[in-house]
Design an enzyme around this catalytic site. Structure first.
Site, PDB file in Angstrom:
ATOM      1  N   ALA A 104       0.848  -1.186   0.000  1.00  0.00           N
ATOM      2  CA  ALA A 104       0.000   0.000   0.000  1.00  0.00           C
ATOM      3  C   ALA A 104       0.889   1.243   0.000  1.00  0.00           C
ATOM      4  CB  ALA A 104      -0.905  -0.005   1.227  1.00  0.00           C
ATOM      5  N   GLY A 147      -0.119  -4.910   0.972  1.00  0.00           N
ATOM      6  CA  GLY A 147      -1.369  -4.777   0.235  1.00  0.00           C
ATOM      7  C   GLY A 147      -1.348  -5.489  -1.100  1.00  0.00           C
ATOM      8  N   GLU A 150      -2.102  -9.029  -0.349  1.00  0.00           N
ATOM      9  CA  GLU A 150      -3.522  -9.107  -0.015  1.00  0.00           C
ATOM     10  C   GLU A 150      -4.388  -9.018  -1.275  1.00  0.00           C
ATOM     11  OE1 GLU A 150      -3.779  -7.177   4.415  1.00  0.00           O
ATOM     12  OE2 GLU A 150      -3.078  -5.884   2.796  1.00  0.00           O
ATOM     13  N   GLU A 170       4.073  -5.692   7.168  1.00  0.00           N
ATOM     14  CA  GLU A 170       3.528  -4.556   7.915  1.00  0.00           C
ATOM     15  C   GLU A 170       4.112  -4.433   9.316  1.00  0.00           C
ATOM     16  OE1 GLU A 170       0.390  -5.602   4.837  1.00  0.00           O
ATOM     17  OE2 GLU A 170       1.777  -6.691   6.128  1.00  0.00           O
TER      18      GLU A 170
END
Length: 296
Positions: A104, A147, A150, A170
């Site tokens: 992300a 992300g 994911e 993360e």
């Protein structure tokens, strides 16, 4: 068969996976620098010999396809369009040879408060990938981290190039996955490996991901996209109506008990007997010919 316009120049974008375009319009998903036409974060086209595969390529090369809010909003719109397109039977999502998506956009998240995240339901819209009724295939080369990992796991099938790397780093940023990373990863690879990846931030290779069950198949980098499109074409050649039922039934295995999943499967199996495509499929089999499905 045409693609969306190529990206306009973003010469000031830092060479970082955490970088975002400094322009407010770029951050909203539309870049209009120097009067350029609107340029998206995605390349979109219909692929396959029959044009029945929706192909989405993430396109933030300077940021290693880091997922910013503008990109994800644009992805939702494209998925909605492919969902409504009767010609499209399956969707492939890919990135570049270097990165599927390296995570992300950290700079975009850095200044957010708890109140902003909770009150604004931050990342809630990212689940659209997981709720598309048409089958989705992630074609992953290079980095699929945070992300990006994911996003790949939200897809129904993951094909990986030999250089692909998967990870949920993360913890190294003082946070945890927020778009299903702890949940989908654990279901895919089991508790022990998921714990190790989430708690250390370490990555696994494409070969390790396949051995763990995260990835379906591994291909040479230059063969990956063709393989993913070929798989999508096979899916799209079947009844779109029945494919949606099959996808719903398989997903029930991850989201319900065995007894409830079996009830879901039986209900959907019975439902196929109300379709013209079930009649055509069985008739074609008996007559030893190829079925001509009408998605009805």
């Amino acid at each position: 068969m045409g693609t969306w316009p190529p990206p306009c120049a973003r010469s000031s974008v830092p060479q970082s996976a955490a970088a975002a375009c400094a322009s407010p319009s770029c951050r909203a998903g539309v870049c209009r620098r120097r009067g350029a036409a609107a340029a998206p974060f995605l390349q979109v086209q219909k692929a396959g010999s029959k044009g029945n595969v929706g192909l989405i390529r993430l396109q933030r090369p300077q940021a290693l396809n880091a997922l910013c809010e503008g990109l994800m909003a644009e992805l939702q719109r494209v998925l909605d369009a492919f969902e409504a397109d009767a010609q499209v039977g399956a969707i492939v999502i890919t990135g570049s040879d270097k990165a599927f998506a390296a995570g992300a956009d950290i700079k975009e998240m850095q200044g957010k408060s708890f109140q902003q995240c909770y009150g604004g339901a931050f990342l809630a819209g990212w689940d659209r990938v997981a709720t598309v009724r048409k089958p989705t295939i992630a074609a992953v080369n290079g980095y699929a981290l945070g992300g990006g990992c994911e996003l790949a796991m939200m897809c129904d099938i993951i094909y990986a190039g030999e250089t692909a790397q998967f990870g949920q780093p993360e913890i190294l940023l003082g946070t945890i996955p927020g778009a299903g990373g702890t949940q989908r990863l654990t279901r895919a690879v089991g508790k022990s490996l998921a714990m190790e990846m989430v708690l250390t931030g370490e990555r696994i290779s494409a070969a390790e991901a396949k051995a763990a069950g995260l990835v379906s198949k591994v291909f040479p980098v230059d063969k990956l996209l063709d393989a993913a499109i070929s798989c999508a074409e096979k899916i799209a050649s079947n009844s779109k109506l029945v494919v949606a039922m099959a996808k719903e039934s398989v997903n029930a295995a991850f989201e319900t008990t065995l007894a409830e999943g079996n009830r879901t499967e039986k209900r959907l199996f019975y439902a196929t007997f109300a379709t013209d495509d079930r009649k055509e499929g069985m008739t074609a089999f008996v007559e030893k010919r190829k079925a001509d499905f009408t998605d009805s």
